[in-house]
Design a protein around this motif. Structure first.
Motif, mmCIF file in Angstrom:
data_model
loop_
_atom_site.group_PDB
_atom_site.id
_atom_site.type_symbol
_atom_site.label_atom_id
_atom_site.label_comp_id
_atom_site.label_asym_id
_atom_site.label_seq_id
_atom_site.Cartn_x
_atom_site.Cartn_y
_atom_site.Cartn_z
ATOM 1 N N HIS A 100 0.843 -1.193 0.000
ATOM 2 C CA HIS A 100 0.000 0.000 0.000
ATOM 3 C C HIS A 100 0.873 1.237 0.000
ATOM 4 O O HIS A 100 1.543 1.537 0.977
ATOM 5 N N ASN A 115 0.298 4.554 -0.114
ATOM 6 C CA ASN A 115 0.018 5.722 0.724
ATOM 7 C C ASN A 115 0.513 5.552 2.152
ATOM 8 O O ASN A 115 1.053 6.473 2.746
ATOM 9 N N ASP A 116 0.312 4.363 2.708
ATOM 10 C CA ASP A 116 0.714 4.140 4.097
ATOM 11 C C ASP A 116 2.110 3.548 4.200
ATOM 12 O O ASP A 116 2.592 3.293 5.294
ATOM 13 N N ARG A 117 2.748 3.307 3.075
ATOM 14 C CA ARG A 117 4.080 2.714 3.058
ATOM 15 C C ARG A 117 4.123 1.434 3.886
ATOM 16 O O ARG A 117 4.969 1.277 4.757
ATOM 17 N N LEU A 118 3.185 0.552 3.662
ATOM 18 C CA LEU A 118 3.262 -0.713 4.385
ATOM 19 C C LEU A 118 2.792 -1.890 3.548
ATOM 20 O O LEU A 118 2.150 -1.728 2.515
ATOM 21 N N GLN A 139 0.613 -5.376 3.692
ATOM 22 C CA GLN A 139 -0.539 -5.786 4.472
ATOM 23 C C GLN A 139 -1.101 -7.100 3.956
ATOM 24 O O GLN A 139 -1.152 -7.334 2.749
ATOM 25 N N LYS A 161 0.216 -6.434 9.381
ATOM 26 C CA LYS A 161 0.866 -5.298 8.719
ATOM 27 C C LYS A 161 2.339 -5.258 9.062
ATOM 28 O O LYS A 161 2.727 -5.584 10.180
#
Ligand SMILES: [Zn+2]
Ligand SMILES: [Zn+2]
Length: 304
Positions: free
Chosen positions: A25, A27-30, A32, A39
């Motif tokens: 993802h 936008n959240d730099r993660l 998942q 996460k």
């Protein structure tokens, strides 16, 4: 869905609990897990060989066509994908050209494996077979096996045996060995062990409950409420496991944000019972209003 992989060894990050590919993802730099909501941050290096990792976000058949035209300037090249083949007539025309021997190299998406048998194919190349292998779904190996054996079955002309070349970052993945040997039985034996170990169908049945809304936080709130409601009805005896809520792998479709919860149990009646109990409760109405929608899928074919 996007994911992260190692340029050197092909390592792909999987959920430690569910064994599906972790979705990236931006936008959240993660990373998942879209089954259980696990996460983790974006790793800088490969967990296996410490090389640099890069993100995979698809490639186009158009780009491939350009490369091929450059490499084989003399060849007559055609492309079969959703852009070039919109109607049945488009397809029929390409098919006719193949039959007449007017095409030397045909480039295509998965569309090419479905339906018609193209004549006179002696060499098949599968570019980046990892794509289907890394789809975040517990059936990705099974789907890849089907796809690749289907593709392999397309090659060959009369007495001339066909040849298939598969490109992958994961040549050691068990799927390829079985594809090369056309060994359905052995593939089944390996795959079924994986399913059993991780409690996936056919050892369990699944229900996906998806909340979709144009309002991102509303979708999140409703998914949490839905979880609470379902959890309240799940007894130890029912043997139902609840995963999520988490973002669906394809998080945003048609401007709608998608959250889902997965229920899983070896007892389908227990699953049906809980859906019935919840469905008759007055609070259930809130999940399908003008602003949000609840979609229930029993034995979902696609968990994306
Ligand atoms: Zn690596
Ligand atoms: Zn997971």
């Amino acid at each position: 869905a996007n994911y992260i992989f190692c340029k050197e060894c092909g390592f792909v990050f999987h959920c430690p609990r569910c064994s599906v590919t972790l979705t990236f993802h931006e936008n959240d730099r993660l990373l998942q897990c879209h089954y259980c909501n696990f996460k983790t941050g974006i790793p800088q290096t490969c967990a296996d060989c410490s090389s640099e990792v890069i993100r995979f976000n698809g490639f186009g058949t158009q780009k491939l066509e350009g490369d091929i035209r450059q490499a084989f300037p003399q060849a007559r090249v055609a492309r079969l994908d959703r852009d070039t083949t919109r109607t049945h007539d488009d397809f029929a025309s390409l098919y006719q050209q193949m039959t007449d021997g007017d095409i030397d190299i045909m480039i295509g998406t998965q569309m090419i494996t479905k339906g018609h048998d193209f004549p006179n194919v002696t060499l098949v190349g599968v570019v980046h077979a990892d794509l289907s292998l890394n789809i975040p779904d517990f059936r990705s190996s099974e789907r890849s096996f089907q796809l690749l054996t289907q593709v392999a079955g397309r090659a060959g002309r009369g007495d001339i045996p066909g040849q298939v070349i598969i490109q992958t970052h994961n040549p050691d993945h068990y799927v390829f060995n079985f594809v090369c040997n056309h060994d359905y039985e052995e593939f089944y034996k390996t795959e079924i062990q994986f399913r059993k170990r991780l409690n996936y169908p056919p050892f369990t049945r699944m229900v996906s409950l998806e909340i979709e809304s144009e309002n991102e936080s509303l979708a999140e709130q409703l998914a949490q409420k839905l979880k609470k409601m379902l959890s309240g009805k799940i007894t130890r005896k029912s043997g139902i496991e609840l995963l999520g809520p988490s973002r669906a792998a394809l998080y945003r479709i048609n401007n709608k944000f998608r959250q889902h919860i997965i229920l899983r149990s070896s007892d389908v009646h227990a699953l049906q019972l809980i859906l019935k109990q919840c469905g008759s409760a007055p609070e259930w109405q809130q999940f399908s209003s003008g602003k949000a929608k609840l979609i229930i899928d029993v034995d979902p074919v696609n968990l994306m």
